[in-house]
Write a protein that holds these residues in place. Structure first.
Motif, short mmCIF file in Angstrom:
data_model
loop_
_atom_site.label_atom_id
_atom_site.label_comp_id
_atom_site.label_asym_id
_atom_site.label_seq_id
_atom_site.Cartn_x
_atom_site.Cartn_y
_atom_site.Cartn_z
N ALA A 108 0.84 -1.21 0.00
CA ALA A 108 0.00 0.00 0.00
C ALA A 108 0.87 1.26 0.00
CB ALA A 108 -0.94 0.00 1.21
N ALA A 109 1.95 1.24 0.77
CA ALA A 109 2.84 2.40 0.83
C ALA A 109 3.57 2.62 -0.49
CB ALA A 109 3.84 2.23 1.97
N ALA A 110 3.85 1.54 -1.21
CA ALA A 110 4.59 1.64 -2.47
C ALA A 110 3.70 1.98 -3.66
CB ALA A 110 5.33 0.33 -2.74
N ALA A 111 2.40 1.85 -3.49
CA ALA A 111 1.47 2.07 -4.60
C ALA A 111 1.35 3.56 -4.92
CB ALA A 111 0.10 1.51 -4.25
N THR A 112 0.88 3.85 -6.12
CA THR A 112 0.63 5.22 -6.53
C THR A 112 -0.40 5.83 -5.59
OG1 THR A 112 1.01 4.59 -8.82
CG2 THR A 112 -0.15 6.66 -8.45
N PRO A 113 -0.14 7.05 -5.08
CA PRO A 113 -1.10 7.67 -4.17
C PRO A 113 -2.47 7.84 -4.83
CG PRO A 113 0.96 8.90 -4.19
CD PRO A 113 1.04 7.88 -5.30
N GLY A 114 -3.51 7.72 -4.05
CA GLY A 114 -4.87 7.86 -4.54
C GLY A 114 -5.32 9.31 -4.46
N PRO A 115 -6.56 9.57 -4.69
CA PRO A 115 -7.55 8.54 -5.01
C PRO A 115 -7.41 8.05 -6.45
CG PRO A 115 -8.58 10.68 -5.07
CD PRO A 115 -7.16 10.89 -4.62
N TRP A 116 -7.86 6.84 -6.67
CA TRP A 116 -7.88 6.26 -8.01
C TRP A 116 -9.30 6.38 -8.53
CZ3 TRP A 116 -5.15 0.87 -7.27
CH2 TRP A 116 -3.81 1.08 -6.91
N ALA A 117 -9.45 6.31 -9.82
CA ALA A 117 -10.79 6.35 -10.40
C ALA A 117 -10.77 5.66 -11.75
CB ALA A 117 -11.26 7.79 -10.57
N ALA A 118 -11.92 5.10 -12.12
CA ALA A 118 -12.05 4.55 -13.46
C ALA A 118 -12.01 5.72 -14.43
CB ALA A 118 -13.36 3.78 -13.59
N GLN A 119 -11.34 5.54 -15.56
CA GLN A 119 -11.22 6.62 -16.54
C GLN A 119 -12.59 6.93 -17.12
OE1 GLN A 119 -8.44 5.79 -19.60
NE2 GLN A 119 -8.94 7.59 -20.81
N PRO A 120 -13.00 8.19 -17.07
CA PRO A 120 -14.31 8.56 -17.62
C PRO A 120 -14.41 8.15 -19.10
CG PRO A 120 -13.36 10.40 -16.41
CD PRO A 120 -12.29 9.34 -16.52
N GLY A 121 -15.52 7.57 -19.45
CA GLY A 121 -15.75 7.18 -20.83
C GLY A 121 -15.17 5.82 -21.20
N ASP A 122 -14.28 5.29 -20.37
CA ASP A 122 -13.68 3.99 -20.66
C ASP A 122 -13.50 3.24 -19.34
OD1 ASP A 122 -12.41 1.74 -21.52
OD2 ASP A 122 -10.73 2.78 -22.47
N PRO A 123 -14.58 2.58 -18.88
CA PRO A 123 -14.50 1.89 -17.60
C PRO A 123 -13.52 0.72 -17.61
CG PRO A 123 -16.52 1.31 -18.72
CD PRO A 123 -15.86 2.40 -19.53
N GLY A 124 -12.97 0.38 -18.76
CA GLY A 124 -12.02 -0.71 -18.84
C GLY A 124 -10.62 -0.32 -18.42
N ILE A 125 -10.37 0.96 -18.17
CA ILE A 125 -9.03 1.39 -17.77
C ILE A 125 -9.12 2.07 -16.42
CG2 ILE A 125 -7.07 2.89 -18.33
CD1 ILE A 125 -7.79 2.56 -21.27
N VAL A 126 -8.29 1.62 -15.50
CA VAL A 126 -8.23 2.24 -14.18
C VAL A 126 -6.97 3.08 -14.13
CG1 VAL A 126 -7.99 1.80 -11.72
CG2 VAL A 126 -9.45 0.33 -13.09
N GLN A 127 -7.13 4.32 -13.70
CA GLN A 127 -5.98 5.22 -13.65
C GLN A 127 -5.90 5.86 -12.27
OE1 GLN A 127 -6.74 7.92 -16.89
NE2 GLN A 127 -5.35 6.77 -18.19
N ALA A 128 -4.70 6.21 -11.89
CA ALA A 128 -4.50 6.97 -10.67
C ALA A 128 -4.70 8.44 -10.99
CB ALA A 128 -3.09 6.74 -10.13
N ALA A 129 -4.74 9.24 -9.95
CA ALA A 129 -4.92 10.68 -10.14
C ALA A 129 -3.77 11.26 -10.98
CB ALA A 129 -4.99 11.37 -8.79
N THR A 130 -2.63 10.59 -10.99
CA THR A 130 -1.48 11.05 -11.75
C THR A 130 -1.60 10.68 -13.23
OG1 THR A 130 -0.29 9.01 -11.31
CG2 THR A 130 0.06 10.83 -9.77
N GLU A 131 -2.69 10.03 -13.61
CA GLU A 131 -2.95 9.60 -14.98
C GLU A 131 -2.04 8.47 -15.43
OE1 GLU A 131 -5.66 10.56 -16.76
OE2 GLU A 131 -6.16 11.70 -14.98
N GLU A 132 -1.36 7.83 -14.51
CA GLU A 132 -0.58 6.64 -14.87
C GLU A 132 -1.55 5.48 -15.02
OE1 GLU A 132 3.31 7.89 -12.23
OE2 GLU A 132 2.24 6.06 -11.77
N ARG A 133 -1.39 4.75 -16.08
CA ARG A 133 -2.26 3.60 -16.28
C ARG A 133 -1.86 2.50 -15.29
NH1 ARG A 133 -3.50 1.32 -22.14
NH2 ARG A 133 -4.45 3.37 -22.21
N LEU A 134 -2.83 2.04 -14.51
CA LEU A 134 -2.56 1.03 -13.50
C LEU A 134 -2.93 -0.36 -13.97
CD1 LEU A 134 -3.83 2.93 -10.37
CD2 LEU A 134 -1.50 2.67 -11.18
N ALA A 135 -4.07 -0.48 -14.60
CA ALA A 135 -4.50 -1.80 -15.03
C ALA A 135 -5.44 -1.64 -16.22
CB ALA A 135 -5.21 -2.52 -13.90
N VAL A 136 -5.36 -2.56 -17.14
CA VAL A 136 -6.23 -2.53 -18.30
C VAL A 136 -7.10 -3.77 -18.26
CG1 VAL A 136 -6.38 -2.51 -20.80
CG2 VAL A 136 -4.55 -1.25 -19.66
#
Length: 106
Positions: free
Chosen positions: A15-43
């Motif tokens: 948890a400490a090593a993970a990208t800081p949150g909050p995270w959110a599903a990318q608007p318009g494309d629920p298949g991509i989860v991104q962090a607030a930094t816009e780094e792609r976390l999972a597809v």
């Protein structure tokens, strides 16, 4: 299987090593989860189940630290109760020893 305290330490480290949150599903494309930094976390694909998986992943950034805090609080409460119980048991043992001495004197 690691000891519970080891497991919690491993989870905390991740948890400490993970990208800081909050995270959110990318608007318009629920298949991509991104962090607030816009780094792609999972597809994920794009099915309803994939969206649910993405939502779960997005909430994990806040959920896991919350759960860890709850576990630590419970562990502290359990430790406090165990200490109180041990104190009461010693008091009862002492009372029993005193009663035994009183019976022998009488």
């Amino acid at each position: 299987m690691p000891e519970p305290t080891t497991r919690l330490a491993e989870i905390e480290a991740r948890a400490a090593a993970a990208t800081p949150g909050p995270w959110a599903a990318q608007p318009g494309d629920p298949g991509i989860v991104q962090a607030a930094t816009e780094e792609r976390l999972a597809v994920f694909g794009g099915s309803v189940q994939d969206y649910r998986d993405a939502d779960f992943t997005a909430h994990a950034r806040e959920d896991i630290p919350h759960l860890l805090a709850q576990l630590h609080q419970r562990d502290a409460e359990i430790a406090e109760l165990q200490t109180k119980l041990a104190t009461r048991e010693r008091q009862l043992d002492d009372m029993g020893a005193h009663r035994a001495c009183d019976t022998e004197v009488a």
